[in-house]
Design an enzyme around this catalytic site. Sequence first.
Site, PDB file in Angstrom:
ATOM      1  N   ASP A  13       0.843  -1.203   0.000  1.00 47.43           N
ATOM      2  CA  ASP A  13       0.000   0.000   0.000  1.00 47.43           C
ATOM      3  C   ASP A  13       0.878   1.253   0.000  1.00 47.43           C
ATOM      4  O   ASP A  13       1.524   1.565   0.999  1.00 47.43           O
ATOM      5  CB  ASP A  13      -0.890  -0.029   1.241  1.00 47.43           C
ATOM      6  CG  ASP A  13      -2.085   0.893   1.135  1.00 47.43           C
ATOM      7  OD1 ASP A  13      -2.173   1.643   0.143  1.00 47.43           O
ATOM      8  OD2 ASP A  13      -2.935   0.862   2.044  1.00 47.43           O
ATOM      9  N   ASP A  14       0.932   1.936  -1.136  1.00 44.99           N
ATOM     10  CA  ASP A  14       1.695   3.184  -1.282  1.00 44.99           C
ATOM     11  C   ASP A  14       3.205   2.961  -1.286  1.00 44.99           C
ATOM     12  O   ASP A  14       3.977   3.835  -0.865  1.00 44.99           O
ATOM     13  CB  ASP A  14       1.342   4.200  -0.179  1.00 44.99           C
ATOM     14  CG  ASP A  14      -0.088   4.695  -0.264  1.00 44.99           C
ATOM     15  OD1 ASP A  14      -0.796   4.324  -1.210  1.00 44.99           O
ATOM     16  OD2 ASP A  14      -0.495   5.457   0.637  1.00 44.99           O
ATOM     17  N   CYS A  51      -5.330   3.998  -4.488  1.00 45.30           N
ATOM     18  CA  CYS A  51      -5.503   2.629  -4.006  1.00 45.30           C
ATOM     19  C   CYS A  51      -6.762   1.900  -4.471  1.00 45.30           C
ATOM     20  O   CYS A  51      -6.683   0.886  -5.163  1.00 45.30           O
ATOM     21  CB  CYS A  51      -5.418   2.623  -2.494  1.00 45.30           C
ATOM     22  SG  CYS A  51      -6.113   4.075  -1.696  1.00 45.30           S
ATOM     23  N   ARG A  55      -7.310  -1.448  -6.995  1.00 48.92           N
ATOM     24  CA  ARG A  55      -7.846  -2.736  -6.533  1.00 48.92           C
ATOM     25  C   ARG A  55      -9.053  -3.158  -7.383  1.00 48.92           C
ATOM     26  O   ARG A  55      -9.234  -4.341  -7.664  1.00 48.92           O
ATOM     27  CB  ARG A  55      -8.208  -2.628  -5.045  1.00 48.92           C
ATOM     28  CG  ARG A  55      -6.979  -2.426  -4.193  1.00 48.92           C
ATOM     29  CD  ARG A  55      -7.262  -1.842  -2.808  1.00 48.92           C
ATOM     30  NE  ARG A  55      -6.064  -1.185  -2.323  1.00 48.92           N
ATOM     31  CZ  ARG A  55      -5.064  -1.799  -1.674  1.00 48.92           C
ATOM     32  NH1 ARG A  55      -5.158  -3.087  -1.389  1.00 48.92           N
ATOM     33  NH2 ARG A  55      -3.994  -1.136  -1.296  1.00 48.92           N
ATOM     34  N   LYS A 118      -6.308  -5.500   3.371  1.00 48.62           N
ATOM     35  CA  LYS A 118      -7.093  -4.323   3.018  1.00 48.62           C
ATOM     36  C   LYS A 118      -8.074  -4.617   1.882  1.00 48.62           C
ATOM     37  O   LYS A 118      -7.724  -5.253   0.895  1.00 48.62           O
ATOM     38  CB  LYS A 118      -6.141  -3.194   2.617  1.00 48.62           C
ATOM     39  CG  LYS A 118      -6.814  -1.926   2.116  1.00 48.62           C
ATOM     40  CD  LYS A 118      -5.791  -0.826   1.875  1.00 48.62           C
ATOM     41  CE  LYS A 118      -6.390   0.382   1.185  1.00 48.62           C
ATOM     42  NZ  LYS A 118      -5.444   1.503   1.046  1.00 48.62           N
ATOM     43  N   HIS A 120     -11.154  -1.890   0.993  1.00 46.69           N
ATOM     44  CA  HIS A 120     -11.337  -0.524   0.482  1.00 46.69           C
ATOM     45  C   HIS A 120     -12.207  -0.489  -0.776  1.00 46.69           C
ATOM     46  O   HIS A 120     -12.086   0.413  -1.597  1.00 46.69           O
ATOM     47  CB  HIS A 120      -9.966   0.121   0.189  1.00 46.69           C
ATOM     48  CG  HIS A 120     -10.019   1.632   0.176  1.00 46.69           C
ATOM     49  ND1 HIS A 120      -9.026   2.403  -0.385  1.00 46.69           N
ATOM     50  CD2 HIS A 120     -10.947   2.516   0.658  1.00 46.69           C
ATOM     51  CE1 HIS A 120      -9.316   3.682  -0.249  1.00 46.69           C
ATOM     52  NE2 HIS A 120     -10.481   3.780   0.374  1.00 46.69           N
ATOM     53  N   HIS A 225       1.376   2.447   4.099  1.00 50.44           N
ATOM     54  CA  HIS A 225       0.462   3.597   4.157  1.00 50.44           C
ATOM     55  C   HIS A 225       0.542   4.261   5.534  1.00 50.44           C
ATOM     56  O   HIS A 225       0.695   3.595   6.548  1.00 50.44           O
ATOM     57  CB  HIS A 225      -0.966   3.099   3.903  1.00 50.44           C
ATOM     58  CG  HIS A 225      -1.964   4.166   3.591  1.00 50.44           C
ATOM     59  ND1 HIS A 225      -2.317   5.151   4.492  1.00 50.44           N
ATOM     60  CD2 HIS A 225      -2.720   4.403   2.485  1.00 50.44           C
ATOM     61  CE1 HIS A 225      -3.241   5.940   3.955  1.00 50.44           C
ATOM     62  NE2 HIS A 225      -3.497   5.508   2.731  1.00 50.44           N
ATOM     63  N   ASP A 332       0.139  -0.630  -5.079  1.00 48.09           N
ATOM     64  CA  ASP A 332      -1.151  -0.211  -5.637  1.00 48.09           C
ATOM     65  C   ASP A 332      -1.078   1.146  -6.320  1.00 48.09           C
ATOM     66  O   ASP A 332      -2.010   1.529  -7.040  1.00 48.09           O
ATOM     67  CB  ASP A 332      -2.238  -0.212  -4.562  1.00 48.09           C
ATOM     68  CG  ASP A 332      -1.945   0.742  -3.405  1.00 48.09           C
ATOM     69  OD1 ASP A 332      -0.798   1.224  -3.299  1.00 48.09           O
ATOM     70  OD2 ASP A 332      -2.861   1.001  -2.595  1.00 48.09           O
ATOM     71  N   ASN A 333      -0.003   1.888  -6.112  1.00 49.49           N
ATOM     72  CA  ASN A 333       0.202   3.196  -6.760  1.00 49.49           C
ATOM     73  C   ASN A 333       1.583   3.668  -6.356  1.00 49.49           C
ATOM     74  O   ASN A 333       2.319   2.963  -5.651  1.00 49.49           O
ATOM     75  CB  ASN A 333      -0.866   4.208  -6.335  1.00 49.49           C
ATOM     76  CG  ASN A 333      -1.197   4.198  -4.863  1.00 49.49           C
ATOM     77  OD1 ASN A 333      -2.294   3.797  -4.464  1.00 49.49           O
ATOM     78  ND2 ASN A 333      -0.261   4.626  -4.033  1.00 49.49           N
ATOM     79  N   LYS A 390       1.722   9.511  -5.721  1.00 48.84           N
ATOM     80  CA  LYS A 390       0.351   9.025  -5.628  1.00 48.84           C
ATOM     81  C   LYS A 390      -0.677  10.134  -5.870  1.00 48.84           C
ATOM     82  O   LYS A 390      -0.481  11.279  -5.481  1.00 48.84           O
ATOM     83  CB  LYS A 390       0.114   8.417  -4.240  1.00 48.84           C
ATOM     84  CG  LYS A 390      -1.316   7.954  -3.975  1.00 48.84           C
ATOM     85  CD  LYS A 390      -1.470   7.463  -2.546  1.00 48.84           C
ATOM     86  CE  LYS A 390      -2.915   7.098  -2.214  1.00 48.84           C
ATOM     87  NZ  LYS A 390      -3.064   6.623  -0.819  1.00 48.84           N
TER      88      LYS A 390
END
Length: 634
Positions: A13-14, A51, A55, A118, A120, A225, A332-333, A390
Amino acid sequence: MAKRPNFLIIIADDLGFSDVGCFGGEIQTPHLDALSRDGFRLVNYHTAAACSPTRAMVLSGTDAHLGGLGCLIEYKANPRGQKRWAGKAGYEGYLNHEVGVLPEILEDEGYHTMLAGKWHLGMRKEHGPWARGFKKSFTMLPGCSNHYGWEPVLENGHSGMMVGGRPIHAEDGVHVRMDPNTNEDPEGFYSSDKYAGKMVEYLSQRTEEEKTKPFFGYLAFSAPHWPLQAPREVMNKYRGRYDDGPYALRSRRLSRLVELGIIPADTVPHAVVAPEVSEWDGFGEYEKQCSARAMEAYAAMVDQMDHNIGKVLDYLKSTGEYDNTMVVFMSDNGAEGAALEAIPVLGDKIKEAIHQYYDNSLENIGAWNSFTWLGPLWAQASTAPSRLYKCFPSQGGILVPAIVKPANGTFPHHWTPGGVNRSFSTCMDLAPTFLDLAGISLPAAPPRAPGLESSEVDSAPVVWSKVLHRGKPVHGMKGFSWANYFGRNVRADSLVENGKPLSGEWAIYPSDRAVGWELHAQAALRKGEYKIVFLRNTHGGKGVMDDTDDTSGWELFNVSKDPGETVDLSEREPEKRKELLRHWDEYVTECGLVWGPNAMDAGLSKDEAPHLHDVDLELQRTWLQVPSGQRPGL
């Protein structure tokens, strides 16, 4: 008949492009480095700029707008977001049912499906992972939360921190209230430990019947994150490592990327853009120490995530399943560079909340009751040579690290263990690739009304297609199966020069296929070597972000030759810019984007379409009011 391959997606994540060791980072990631030696690195792999849209693309194999994630649900909470996106299809803020998703399709075809981490992608009962094909799921529902499961809660039930998510977890749709780990007990809750542990638990507790099935695992970490929090002993490994600041780190990372052959030596990196914060040299000594300590916490989060990835991979090796499992690791980014303290109005409230409820003193940064973030300077050390980070559709927001370890015998062509592949690819490719390797296809749905099947612009077709999934027409997948190139030795682009392929970049995607991005009124479109970008002028772009929604400020880059997006070719090649803008117009129509002069027109009212008006914090509050072991009435 040989058993079909297993599939395991691991999402960070990030995570920035060069954070992992095998992508040039100094952070210790031995398990991911080993995974890359068993497989190969994708260095031209793209996601959405944030994010939940990513996904949605991973699970649906198509554009995020078609799946309901044209924006993050959190962005619909403010008045401007309400006006622009509320009441409009494609911007629901959850994974809608207009797409068939990978776990549903695989489950229908005999796969055992598991998720840990996660989500989201929606908090209502019909939107959770348990309703979208996952047989087993332990999930953090919001976009982020405290990694030790703690949250300052006020008497009125609200949180002391007004940004981010609450530690809301569910297992198979049932609320699971985690005990806050305020002692940082190694046996207590820490996000990366818990999510990887759950994946191992689900794998190890399969019944004998389930073990006869191939599996699909989705392991989605919430690290690194913000808030940046990590075990103290892991942080200590990085003490002092970043004291010379983000620019020095950026220089080291760029040199290492060249050494590893990931970028050419003559690559021109984009300049650092950080209007929200002071330059590093302008920081006071204590401020520099705190900033460097936050980076130490970030590095420790990546380190601990890698440690837990090793646990999952070691389990698969112990059972003999590793060889027959295709593993894909990705971010994810791009790295998160937002300066939360600089958000207009909200920034002062964030600082007030931190002062009242958290302890961000130097020695406490990274602890359970700290709340820090990376910021734009450190983020652009991770995303270099790319532009920004991001939430921006420049390369820094959408070009991410990816590692692919194929299942034995599935990819006999075009890769060597530990190698690098430069083919343009996107996260929309995972679903069609997995289905292809599993021998699964969805039947075409009846055609649309005449005149809407396709369109031609510069001989590049825009395909309108739907397929049948569980008896309903849903959007077809836009991604490309990697099995064509790596499995069947079939290149997407047949262009040759002197008897050789014109470019290795167009082995998976044809060079005449346009691919678009849009998030929060910033946008990009790629076709072949060229890319148009629409960024707000506050961060170096030419777009004016106001209620007129002026969309004239597009830049043009040859990102194959200029990956840093440093030379705008708009005036030099106006026809190429016009060509890509025509493709952009088609993308807007095809994917139902809120864009252009009518973007701020009102959508459907809450009475007309309540499903288009979900509010993130209201959904979180409903979950928090439900006792552990029960299901909310959402």
